[in-house]
Enzyme design. Sequence first.
Site, PDB file in Angstrom:
ATOM      1  CB  CYS A  89      -1.807  -0.848   0.446  1.00 32.25           C
ATOM      2  SG  CYS A  89      -1.149  -2.044   1.626  1.00 32.25           S
ATOM      3  CG  HIS A 339       3.821  -1.080   0.052  1.00 28.52           C
ATOM      4  ND1 HIS A 339       3.053   0.051  -0.137  1.00 28.52           N
ATOM      5  CD2 HIS A 339       2.936  -2.098   0.322  1.00 28.52           C
ATOM      6  CE1 HIS A 339       1.770  -0.266   0.011  1.00 28.52           C
ATOM      7  NE2 HIS A 339       1.679  -1.545   0.290  1.00 28.52           N
ATOM      8  CB  CYS A 369      -3.771  -5.639  -3.609  1.00 28.56           C
ATOM      9  SG  CYS A 369      -2.025  -5.688  -3.146  1.00 28.56           S
TER      10      CYS A 369
END
Length: 383
Positions: A89, A339, A369
Amino acid sequence: MAEAYIIDAARTPTGKRRGSLQDIHGADLGAHIIREIVERNDIPEADYDDVIFGCLDAVGPLAGNIARSAWLVAGYDLSVPGVTIDRQCGSSQQAVHFAAQAVMSGTQDVVIAGGVQTMSKIPIGAAMVAGQDLGFDHVFHTSPGWVERFGKAPVNQFYGASEIAKKWGLSRQELEEFSLASHQRAAKARSEGWFDREISSINGLKQDETIRANTTLEQMADLEAFDEHGLITAGVASQTCDGSSAMLIASEAAVKRYNLKPRARVHHLDVMGDDPILMLTGPIAATKRALKRAGMTANDIDLAECNEAFAPVPMAWMRETGIPHEKTNVNGGAIALGHPLGSTGTKLMTTLLHEMERREVRYGLQTMCEGGGVANVTIIERL
């Protein structure tokens, strides 16, 4: 040490899953934001040293080095290379780090750092699913070395989010209240036009279409939990979506050569690993170390972005770092704004930079994260 300057930053609106951006090829989506950056800055296209893009699950239309493909689809000079990276990510945030490090080292002067993800067509975990066709049931548990060290504990974000909520004593109601605030903040920012300067419209989409402005706690309470503790629902998780984003990173020499106006400088960059099973706790230790290395405290940070992969992540992070909610994700986060995995790093930094300019504040911090228990931290200073 040489400085790395942020000259420009832009993002597409976030297109909801199977929404307005679902049929755009990843290379074309990335090309759109590259064109936005190049056309707004008077730098000859052949003078760009590299294009660094983040992208996860690089299969199908996202395969084949999407950074290079997007640059070529944009129609620019064949001599400019591109490289695609996967730090899960945090991929495009890492792209900024690599670009800044190249500039700081003196080996490059002008770099585009960004990312792209088309989750409507290539869902999260698609690469792992593709591996099943080759006989691998689980990318971790088929490794004897992994099993010897970590056993067969679940290795996924849902498990990590649930365990974090339990460890920090976060109730489902608290998680849902945080998620509601994300939607409310994002809805206000959209209605007030605070996102307008950072968004480059595409395919008729001018604003983020993931925000649920009318959601309520009562609606969230009706959602089914999918973890053993009964805490994690779709309402407290980031939304899958489509989008791309990019930033222009330049050296002092390039600033002078092309008469550029820096908007910020990279004050500090860091990356750190943590427990791969809890997975999502990385931003806590990474932020503490980054602040210490930068000679700063939480009080020095004017605005922060901590990616809302799941509500427990920024909630635990705020509690442990001392950076309050009043300074964190002030215009909402991934729960409301989506996201888009490989794009999220530069998407968040683009939003952070624009909000710092709107408020005329000095220091911004971004962290998120990442799969494997990793976390990037970037501190930027507005100029």
